[in-house]
Design a protein around this motif. Structure first.
Motif, PDB file in Angstrom:
ATOM      1  N   THR A  76      53.412  26.859   5.634  1.00 49.97           N
ATOM      2  CA  THR A  76      53.577  26.214   4.328  1.00 49.97           C
ATOM      3  C   THR A  76      52.367  25.340   4.017  1.00 49.97           C
ATOM      4  O   THR A  76      51.843  25.354   2.888  1.00 49.97           O
ATOM      5  CB  THR A  76      54.871  25.372   4.303  1.00 49.97           C
ATOM      6  OG1 THR A  76      55.967  26.199   4.649  1.00 49.97           O
ATOM      7  CG2 THR A  76      55.110  24.768   2.953  1.00 49.97           C
ATOM      8  N   ALA A  77      51.904  24.597   4.992  1.00 57.00           N
ATOM      9  CA  ALA A  77      50.736  23.731   4.780  1.00 57.00           C
ATOM     10  C   ALA A  77      49.506  24.569   4.461  1.00 57.00           C
ATOM     11  O   ALA A  77      48.712  24.223   3.561  1.00 57.00           O
ATOM     12  CB  ALA A  77      50.492  22.873   6.004  1.00 57.00           C
ATOM     13  N   ILE A  78      49.320  25.677   5.174  1.00 61.16           N
ATOM     14  CA  ILE A  78      48.169  26.550   4.916  1.00 61.16           C
ATOM     15  C   ILE A  78      48.264  27.153   3.524  1.00 61.16           C
ATOM     16  O   ILE A  78      47.284  27.223   2.780  1.00 61.16           O
ATOM     17  CB  ILE A  78      48.068  27.644   5.998  1.00 61.16           C
ATOM     18  CG1 ILE A  78      47.631  27.015   7.325  1.00 61.16           C
ATOM     19  CG2 ILE A  78      47.101  28.741   5.592  1.00 61.16           C
ATOM     20  CD1 ILE A  78      47.651  27.955   8.493  1.00 61.16           C
ATOM     21  N   ARG A  79      49.467  27.570   3.148  1.00 65.12           N
ATOM     22  CA  ARG A  79      49.669  28.135   1.802  1.00 65.12           C
ATOM     23  C   ARG A  79      49.324  27.100   0.738  1.00 65.12           C
ATOM     24  O   ARG A  79      48.686  27.424  -0.257  1.00 65.12           O
ATOM     25  CB  ARG A  79      51.114  28.605   1.643  1.00 65.12           C
ATOM     26  CG  ARG A  79      51.369  29.923   2.292  1.00 65.12           C
ATOM     27  CD  ARG A  79      52.760  30.417   1.987  1.00 65.12           C
ATOM     28  NE  ARG A  79      53.022  31.627   2.772  1.00 65.12           N
ATOM     29  CZ  ARG A  79      54.202  32.053   3.122  1.00 65.12           C
ATOM     30  NH1 ARG A  79      55.262  31.367   2.755  1.00 65.12           N
ATOM     31  NH2 ARG A  79      54.346  33.155   3.810  1.00 65.12           N
ATOM     32  N   GLU A  80      49.794  25.865   0.994  1.00 69.78           N
ATOM     33  CA  GLU A  80      49.486  24.803   0.007  1.00 69.78           C
ATOM     34  C   GLU A  80      47.975  24.573  -0.077  1.00 69.78           C
ATOM     35  O   GLU A  80      47.419  24.412  -1.163  1.00 69.78           O
ATOM     36  CB  GLU A  80      50.200  23.511   0.392  1.00 69.78           C
ATOM     37  CG  GLU A  80      51.693  23.542   0.147  1.00 69.78           C
ATOM     38  CD  GLU A  80      52.402  22.289   0.678  1.00 69.78           C
ATOM     39  OE1 GLU A  80      51.718  21.370   1.186  1.00 69.78           O
ATOM     40  OE2 GLU A  80      53.626  22.242   0.583  1.00 69.78           O
ATOM     41  N   GLN A  81      47.317  24.566   1.066  1.00 68.52           N
ATOM     42  CA  GLN A  81      45.859  24.357   1.073  1.00 68.52           C
ATOM     43  C   GLN A  81      45.150  25.530   0.397  1.00 68.52           C
ATOM     44  O   GLN A  81      44.209  25.330  -0.390  1.00 68.52           O
ATOM     45  CB  GLN A  81      45.347  24.190   2.493  1.00 68.52           C
ATOM     46  CG  GLN A  81      45.647  22.841   3.088  1.00 68.52           C
ATOM     47  CD  GLN A  81      45.103  22.693   4.513  1.00 68.52           C
ATOM     48  OE1 GLN A  81      44.556  23.648   5.072  1.00 68.52           O
ATOM     49  NE2 GLN A  81      45.259  21.500   5.067  1.00 68.52           N
ATOM     50  N   VAL A  82      45.620  26.761   0.722  1.00 68.17           N
ATOM     51  CA  VAL A  82      45.018  27.932   0.094  1.00 68.17           C
ATOM     52  C   VAL A  82      45.242  27.898  -1.408  1.00 68.17           C
ATOM     53  O   VAL A  82      44.331  28.187  -2.205  1.00 68.17           O
ATOM     54  CB  VAL A  82      45.563  29.232   0.727  1.00 68.17           C
ATOM     55  CG1 VAL A  82      45.182  30.462  -0.090  1.00 68.17           C
ATOM     56  CG2 VAL A  82      45.064  29.382   2.149  1.00 68.17           C
ATOM     57  N   ALA A  83      46.454  27.502  -1.777  1.00 69.77           N
ATOM     58  CA  ALA A  83      46.760  27.438  -3.221  1.00 69.77           C
ATOM     59  C   ALA A  83      45.896  26.387  -3.900  1.00 69.77           C
ATOM     60  O   ALA A  83      45.329  26.631  -4.977  1.00 69.77           O
ATOM     61  CB  ALA A  83      48.241  27.134  -3.414  1.00 69.77           C
ATOM     62  N   SER A  84      45.784  25.198  -3.269  1.00 71.13           N
ATOM     63  CA  SER A  84      44.970  24.153  -3.886  1.00 71.13           C
ATOM     64  C   SER A  84      43.498  24.560  -3.920  1.00 71.13           C
ATOM     65  O   SER A  84      42.778  24.289  -4.895  1.00 71.13           O
ATOM     66  CB  SER A  84      45.151  22.820  -3.173  1.00 71.13           C
ATOM     67  OG  SER A  84      44.655  22.889  -1.870  1.00 71.13           O
ATOM     68  N   LEU A  85      43.055  25.232  -2.846  1.00 72.67           N
ATOM     69  CA  LEU A  85      41.671  25.714  -2.836  1.00 72.67           C
ATOM     70  C   LEU A  85      41.466  26.782  -3.907  1.00 72.67           C
ATOM     71  O   LEU A  85      40.424  26.804  -4.586  1.00 72.67           O
ATOM     72  CB  LEU A  85      41.302  26.276  -1.469  1.00 72.67           C
ATOM     73  CG  LEU A  85      40.995  25.271  -0.360  1.00 72.67           C
ATOM     74  CD1 LEU A  85      40.749  26.006   0.956  1.00 72.67           C
ATOM     75  CD2 LEU A  85      39.811  24.421  -0.705  1.00 72.67           C
ATOM     76  N   SER A  86      42.451  27.647  -4.025  1.00 72.35           N
ATOM     77  CA  SER A  86      42.343  28.702  -5.038  1.00 72.35           C
ATOM     78  C   SER A  86      42.278  28.094  -6.430  1.00 72.35           C
ATOM     79  O   SER A  86      41.474  28.502  -7.275  1.00 72.35           O
ATOM     80  CB  SER A  86      43.521  29.658  -4.968  1.00 72.35           C
ATOM     81  OG  SER A  86      43.551  30.313  -3.747  1.00 72.35           O
ATOM     82  N   VAL A  87      43.131  27.091  -6.659  1.00 71.62           N
ATOM     83  CA  VAL A  87      43.132  26.415  -7.961  1.00 71.62           C
ATOM     84  C   VAL A  87      41.785  25.714  -8.173  1.00 71.62           C
ATOM     85  O   VAL A  87      41.190  25.779  -9.240  1.00 71.62           O
ATOM     86  CB  VAL A  87      44.310  25.425  -8.063  1.00 71.62           C
ATOM     87  CG1 VAL A  87      44.178  24.543  -9.284  1.00 71.62           C
ATOM     88  CG2 VAL A  87      45.624  26.179  -8.075  1.00 71.62           C
ATOM     89  N   LEU A  88      41.310  25.055  -7.141  1.00 68.13           N
ATOM     90  CA  LEU A  88      40.044  24.335  -7.232  1.00 68.13           C
ATOM     91  C   LEU A  88      38.889  25.300  -7.500  1.00 68.13           C
ATOM     92  O   LEU A  88      38.035  25.059  -8.358  1.00 68.13           O
ATOM     93  CB  LEU A  88      39.813  23.555  -5.938  1.00 68.13           C
ATOM     94  CG  LEU A  88      38.640  22.589  -5.909  1.00 68.13           C
ATOM     95  CD1 LEU A  88      38.774  21.531  -7.000  1.00 68.13           C
ATOM     96  CD2 LEU A  88      38.539  21.916  -4.562  1.00 68.13           C
ATOM     97  N   ILE A  89      38.901  26.409  -6.757  1.00 69.31           N
ATOM     98  CA  ILE A  89      37.840  27.405  -6.951  1.00 69.31           C
ATOM     99  C   ILE A  89      37.939  27.996  -8.346  1.00 69.31           C
ATOM    100  O   ILE A  89      36.926  28.168  -9.044  1.00 69.31           O
ATOM    101  CB  ILE A  89      37.919  28.506  -5.867  1.00 69.31           C
ATOM    102  CG1 ILE A  89      37.517  27.950  -4.519  1.00 69.31           C
ATOM    103  CG2 ILE A  89      37.041  29.700  -6.226  1.00 69.31           C
ATOM    104  CD1 ILE A  89      37.698  28.901  -3.374  1.00 69.31           C
ATOM    105  N   ALA A  90      39.169  28.293  -8.752  1.00 68.72           N
ATOM    106  CA  ALA A  90      39.356  28.880 -10.088  1.00 68.72           C
ATOM    107  C   ALA A  90      38.889  27.917 -11.165  1.00 68.72           C
ATOM    108  O   ALA A  90      38.240  28.314 -12.142  1.00 68.72           O
ATOM    109  CB  ALA A  90      40.811  29.252 -10.287  1.00 68.72           C
ATOM    110  N   SER A  91      39.194  26.635 -10.989  1.00 67.91           N
ATOM    111  CA  SER A  91      38.762  25.663 -12.003  1.00 67.91           C
ATOM    112  C   SER A  91      37.254  25.536 -12.019  1.00 67.91           C
ATOM    113  O   SER A  91      36.640  25.397 -13.063  1.00 67.91           O
ATOM    114  CB  SER A  91      39.415  24.314 -11.767  1.00 67.91           C
ATOM    115  OG  SER A  91      38.963  23.749 -10.556  1.00 67.91           O
ATOM    116  N   LYS A  92      36.630  25.591 -10.845  1.00 69.41           N
ATOM    117  CA  LYS A  92      35.168  25.500 -10.780  1.00 69.41           C
ATOM    118  C   LYS A  92      34.537  26.751 -11.406  1.00 69.41           C
ATOM    119  O   LYS A  92      33.524  26.661 -12.081  1.00 69.41           O
ATOM    120  CB  LYS A  92      34.689  25.364  -9.341  1.00 69.41           C
ATOM    121  CG  LYS A  92      35.064  24.073  -8.691  1.00 69.41           C
ATOM    122  CD  LYS A  92      34.176  22.984  -9.193  1.00 69.41           C
ATOM    123  CE  LYS A  92      34.541  21.696  -8.466  1.00 69.41           C
ATOM    124  NZ  LYS A  92      33.755  20.583  -8.871  1.00 69.41           N
TER     125      LYS A  92
END
Length: 175
Positions: free
Chosen positions: A133-149
């Motif tokens: 769950t923690a990895i998924r959250e990190q991946v999701a936040s990273l994905s969101v961050l990358i997508a926003s960038k």
């Protein structure tokens, strides 16, 4: 000399049976027997009878004592045998109780070990789920961050590689 002639004269004068002396001696003998019977034979026989009764009583008492001792010996043997049997029973019972307790302890220990194993498996599963769950959250936040960038600026391939590498390093430092 007078005495020797008197003895010789007495020997020659008595050539026949003297019935008076015989009767006198017989009377004295009978009186002596009667006195012996009354004063000696009666008490002696009484003492002998008394002694015989005493010996007979002693023999009877000894026989009774022997029988009683034999009876007591048999009772003691019986009690000893019974005590040995009872002791053997107690030992056997104690062995059985020990075996039962040993088996019970083994069963309890096995069930406790199984319970601890199940708890450990459950705990590992929960921790694994938390980590996923923690990895998924990190991946999701990273994905969101990358997508926003990515949305903020359009990148060429070299900038995109640099951006991904920077974000991966950033994510690694956050951990």
């Amino acid at each position: 000399m007078l005495t020797s002639s008197f003895v010789l004269g007495a020997a020659t004068a008595h050539t026949g049976i003297n019935w008076g002396d015989i009767l006198f001696q017989l009377f004295i003998f009978i009186v002596l027997l009667a006195l012996l019977k009354k004063f000696a034979w009666g008490p002696l026989m009484g003492i002998m009878d008394e002694r015989e009764k005493h010996v007979s009583n002693e023999i009877t008492a000894a026989e009774n004592s022997r029988l009683e001792a034999k009876k007591l010996l048999e009772e003691q043997r019986s009690l000893l045998k019974e005590a040995r049997t009872e002791a053997q029973g107690l030992i056997e019972n104690a062995k059985k109780q020990g075996e039962l307790q040993r088996e019970e302890i083994i069963v309890v220990a096995r069930s406790e070990a199984e319970r601890m194993k199940e708890n450990a498996k459950l705990e590992i599963k929960q921790e694994k789920e938390k980590a996923v769950t923690a990895i998924r959250e990190q991946v999701a936040s990273l994905s969101v961050l990358i997508a926003s960038k990515v949305i903020e600026k359009e990148l060429n391939a070299a900038d995109q590689d640099k951006l991904i590498t920077d974000y991966i390093q950033e994510a690694g430092e956050e951990r």
